[in-house]
Write a protein that holds these residues in place. Structure first.
Motif, PDB file in Angstrom:
ATOM      1  N   VAL A 104      62.489  94.918  61.744  1.00 22.43           N
ATOM      2  CA  VAL A 104      61.738  93.663  61.906  1.00 22.43           C
ATOM      3  C   VAL A 104      60.785  93.476  60.723  1.00 22.43           C
ATOM      4  O   VAL A 104      60.652  92.360  60.196  1.00 22.43           O
ATOM      5  CB  VAL A 104      60.999  93.637  63.255  1.00 22.43           C
ATOM      6  N   MET A 105      60.154  94.552  60.289  1.00 21.75           N
ATOM      7  CA  MET A 105      59.263  94.466  59.125  1.00 21.75           C
ATOM      8  C   MET A 105      60.062  94.170  57.860  1.00 21.75           C
ATOM      9  O   MET A 105      59.626  93.405  57.005  1.00 21.75           O
ATOM     10  CB  MET A 105      58.461  95.753  58.980  1.00 21.75           C
ATOM     11  N   ASP A 106      61.230  94.790  57.757  1.00 22.25           N
ATOM     12  CA  ASP A 106      62.102  94.533  56.619  1.00 22.25           C
ATOM     13  C   ASP A 106      62.520  93.061  56.589  1.00 22.25           C
ATOM     14  O   ASP A 106      62.470  92.411  55.543  1.00 22.25           O
ATOM     15  CB  ASP A 106      63.333  95.446  56.692  1.00 22.25           C
ATOM     16  N   GLU A 107      62.925  92.551  57.747  1.00 19.75           N
ATOM     17  CA  GLU A 107      63.310  91.137  57.820  1.00 19.75           C
ATOM     18  C   GLU A 107      62.145  90.232  57.426  1.00 19.75           C
ATOM     19  O   GLU A 107      62.336  89.248  56.702  1.00 19.75           O
ATOM     20  CB  GLU A 107      63.760  90.787  59.234  1.00 19.75           C
ATOM     21  N   ASP A 108      60.948  90.556  57.906  1.00 19.44           N
ATOM     22  CA  ASP A 108      59.772  89.756  57.578  1.00 19.44           C
ATOM     23  C   ASP A 108      59.528  89.731  56.070  1.00 19.44           C
ATOM     24  O   ASP A 108      59.191  88.692  55.509  1.00 19.44           O
ATOM     25  CB  ASP A 108      58.537  90.291  58.307  1.00 19.44           C
ATOM     26  N   PHE A 109      59.733  90.864  55.413  1.00 21.44           N
ATOM     27  CA  PHE A 109      59.586  90.906  53.957  1.00 21.44           C
ATOM     28  C   PHE A 109      60.519  89.897  53.303  1.00 21.44           C
ATOM     29  O   PHE A 109      60.106  89.084  52.479  1.00 21.44           O
ATOM     30  CB  PHE A 109      59.881  92.315  53.413  1.00 21.44           C
ATOM     31  N   HIS A 110      61.784  89.955  53.668  1.00 25.56           N
ATOM     32  CA  HIS A 110      62.776  89.089  53.021  1.00 25.56           C
ATOM     33  C   HIS A 110      62.572  87.617  53.376  1.00 25.56           C
ATOM     34  O   HIS A 110      62.729  86.740  52.513  1.00 25.56           O
ATOM     35  CB  HIS A 110      64.186  89.570  53.363  1.00 25.56           C
ATOM     36  N   VAL A 111      62.199  87.335  54.600  1.00 26.32           N
ATOM     37  CA  VAL A 111      61.926  85.946  54.995  1.00 26.32           C
ATOM     38  C   VAL A 111      60.691  85.425  54.244  1.00 26.32           C
ATOM     39  O   VAL A 111      60.682  84.280  53.777  1.00 26.32           O
ATOM     40  CB  VAL A 111      61.761  85.837  56.527  1.00 26.32           C
ATOM     41  N   ARG A 166      69.371  84.855  46.754  1.00 22.09           N
ATOM     42  CA  ARG A 166      69.175  83.447  46.367  1.00 22.09           C
ATOM     43  C   ARG A 166      67.698  83.076  46.325  1.00 22.09           C
ATOM     44  O   ARG A 166      67.285  82.252  45.510  1.00 22.09           O
ATOM     45  CB  ARG A 166      69.935  82.527  47.340  1.00 22.09           C
ATOM     46  N   GLY A 167      66.902  83.688  47.172  1.00 19.84           N
ATOM     47  CA  GLY A 167      65.465  83.410  47.160  1.00 19.84           C
ATOM     48  C   GLY A 167      64.814  83.715  45.820  1.00 19.84           C
ATOM     49  O   GLY A 167      63.829  83.082  45.442  1.00 19.84           O
ATOM     50  N   ILE A 168      65.373  84.661  45.092  1.00 21.83           N
ATOM     51  CA  ILE A 168      64.857  84.970  43.751  1.00 21.83           C
ATOM     52  C   ILE A 168      65.636  84.202  42.693  1.00 21.83           C
ATOM     53  O   ILE A 168      65.045  83.596  41.794  1.00 21.83           O
ATOM     54  CB  ILE A 168      64.923  86.488  43.466  1.00 21.83           C
ATOM     55  N   SER A 169      66.961  84.194  42.791  1.00 24.96           N
ATOM     56  CA  SER A 169      67.761  83.588  41.726  1.00 24.96           C
ATOM     57  C   SER A 169      67.502  82.099  41.560  1.00 24.96           C
ATOM     58  O   SER A 169      67.543  81.583  40.440  1.00 24.96           O
ATOM     59  CB  SER A 169      69.253  83.849  41.951  1.00 24.96           C
ATOM     60  N   ARG A 170      67.181  81.402  42.651  1.00 24.14           N
ATOM     61  CA  ARG A 170      66.937  79.955  42.516  1.00 24.14           C
ATOM     62  C   ARG A 170      65.698  79.691  41.673  1.00 24.14           C
ATOM     63  O   ARG A 170      65.587  78.670  41.013  1.00 24.14           O
ATOM     64  CB  ARG A 170      66.856  79.275  43.874  1.00 24.14           C
ATOM     65  N   PRO A 199      52.287  82.468  44.830  1.00 31.35           N
ATOM     66  CA  PRO A 199      51.532  83.732  44.873  1.00 31.35           C
ATOM     67  C   PRO A 199      50.642  83.850  46.115  1.00 31.35           C
ATOM     68  O   PRO A 199      50.361  84.961  46.567  1.00 31.35           O
ATOM     69  CB  PRO A 199      50.701  83.724  43.594  1.00 31.35           C
ATOM     70  N   ALA A 200      50.221  82.733  46.678  1.00 35.51           N
ATOM     71  CA  ALA A 200      49.383  82.780  47.883  1.00 35.51           C
ATOM     72  C   ALA A 200      50.165  83.355  49.075  1.00 35.51           C
ATOM     73  O   ALA A 200      49.572  83.869  50.018  1.00 35.51           O
ATOM     74  CB  ALA A 200      48.859  81.390  48.221  1.00 35.51           C
ATOM     75  N   VAL A 201      51.484  83.267  49.018  1.00 32.82           N
ATOM     76  CA  VAL A 201      52.335  83.863  50.050  1.00 32.82           C
ATOM     77  C   VAL A 201      52.656  85.314  49.688  1.00 32.82           C
ATOM     78  O   VAL A 201      52.671  86.193  50.547  1.00 32.82           O
ATOM     79  CB  VAL A 201      53.636  83.043  50.223  1.00 32.82           C
ATOM     80  N   LEU A 202      52.883  85.566  48.392  1.00 39.93           N
ATOM     81  CA  LEU A 202      53.332  86.888  47.966  1.00 39.93           C
ATOM     82  C   LEU A 202      52.227  87.940  47.864  1.00 39.93           C
ATOM     83  O   LEU A 202      52.486  89.118  48.107  1.00 39.93           O
ATOM     84  CB  LEU A 202      54.063  86.786  46.626  1.00 39.93           C
ATOM     85  N   GLU A 203      51.028  87.541  47.517  1.00 39.06           N
ATOM     86  CA  GLU A 203      49.963  88.538  47.366  1.00 39.06           C
ATOM     87  C   GLU A 203      49.647  89.255  48.680  1.00 39.06           C
ATOM     88  O   GLU A 203      49.543  90.497  48.694  1.00 39.06           O
ATOM     89  CB  GLU A 203      48.732  87.910  46.725  1.00 39.06           C
ATOM     90  N   PRO A 204      49.514  88.534  49.803  1.00 41.20           N
ATOM     91  CA  PRO A 204      49.311  89.257  51.074  1.00 41.20           C
ATOM     92  C   PRO A 204      50.515  90.136  51.445  1.00 41.20           C
ATOM     93  O   PRO A 204      50.347  91.211  52.027  1.00 41.20           O
ATOM     94  CB  PRO A 204      49.112  88.147  52.110  1.00 41.20           C
ATOM     95  N   LEU A 205      51.712  89.688  51.094  1.00 39.34           N
ATOM     96  CA  LEU A 205      52.912  90.476  51.359  1.00 39.34           C
ATOM     97  C   LEU A 205      52.853  91.780  50.565  1.00 39.34           C
ATOM     98  O   LEU A 205      53.112  92.859  51.104  1.00 39.34           O
ATOM     99  CB  LEU A 205      54.161  89.673  50.994  1.00 39.34           C
ATOM    100  N   SER A 229      61.610  84.644  50.745  1.00 36.29           N
ATOM    101  CA  SER A 229      62.346  83.386  50.724  1.00 36.29           C
ATOM    102  C   SER A 229      61.401  82.197  50.882  1.00 36.29           C
ATOM    103  O   SER A 229      61.507  81.201  50.156  1.00 36.29           O
ATOM    104  CB  SER A 229      63.403  83.395  51.835  1.00 36.29           C
ATOM    105  N   ARG A 230      60.473  82.314  51.830  1.00 47.11           N
ATOM    106  CA  ARG A 230      59.508  81.221  52.049  1.00 47.11           C
ATOM    107  C   ARG A 230      58.690  80.969  50.784  1.00 47.11           C
ATOM    108  O   ARG A 230      58.420  79.825  50.423  1.00 47.11           O
ATOM    109  CB  ARG A 230      58.590  81.564  53.217  1.00 47.11           C
ATOM    110  N   ALA A 231      58.328  82.027  50.080  1.00 43.47           N
ATOM    111  CA  ALA A 231      57.547  81.884  48.844  1.00 43.47           C
ATOM    112  C   ALA A 231      58.329  81.165  47.758  1.00 43.47           C
ATOM    113  O   ALA A 231      57.736  80.584  46.848  1.00 43.47           O
ATOM    114  CB  ALA A 231      57.098  83.259  48.352  1.00 43.47           C
TER     115      ALA A 231
END
Length: 160
Positions: free
Chosen positions: A54-61, A13-17, A28-34, A64-66
């Motif tokens: 934990v790193m995997d979860e952080d990626f997905h969170v 949903r984080g992408i589809s929305r 992009p300010a959130v995604l570029e450091p990721l 979503s935040r982005a």
């Protein structure tokens, strides 16, 4: 495993929305450091470790935040916490770590390039493969526990 399915739906949903006309794209300010973080992991891959979850979860969170939906992100983080013990089974081998890193990079790079349909397809593939691995490994672990319990029971009764 309803919570795992719910987790997958939230991650997608984080992408589809962002494909909806009224929704602004990802930040992009959130995604570029990721992206940079996962490039560094690709270049210096960690050893297999269940704590990689934990790193995997952080990626997905972070993905979503982005997307700009705080409620979605909060719900995803909550579900992650509930299913972490099961999802750890996904990160026991080097090939799963490698594939996860490469898939995360593909997803974040597609989103940053504005190719949301491709990102959604990549996320579906990533989440589906991960769910398959977790379900297989968890079932194997449960079977092994049951077999071991049966053997201990036989030894306790004095039979072999």
């Amino acid at each position: 495993m309803p919570d795992i399915s719910r987790n997958a739906a939230l991650e997608l949903r984080g992408i589809s929305r962002a494909l909806e006309p009224a929704v602004r794209g990802h930040d992009p300010a959130v995604l570029e450091p990721l992206r940079d973080q996962w490039r560094a992991l690709r270049d210096d891959q960690p050893e297999p470790d269940p704590q990689f979850v934990v790193m995997d979860e952080d990626f997905h969170v972070t993905m979503s935040r982005a997307s700009g939906n705080a409620a979605l992100t909060s719900t995803l983080a909550s579900v992650n916490a509930r299913i972490r013990a099961v999802r750890m089974y996904d990160f026991l081998t080097a090939d799963r770590i490698t594939l996860t890193i490469l898939q995360h990079l593909e997803i974040v790079e597609e989103v940053l390039a504005g190719r949301l349909e491709d990102a959604l397809t990549a996320m579906r593939r990533h989440v589906g493969e991960s769910m398959d691995v977790v379900e297989r490994r968890a079932a194997r672990a449960i079977t092994q526990m049951a077999l071991n319990r049966g053997r201990r029971h036989d030894v306790d009764r004095g039979s072999h």
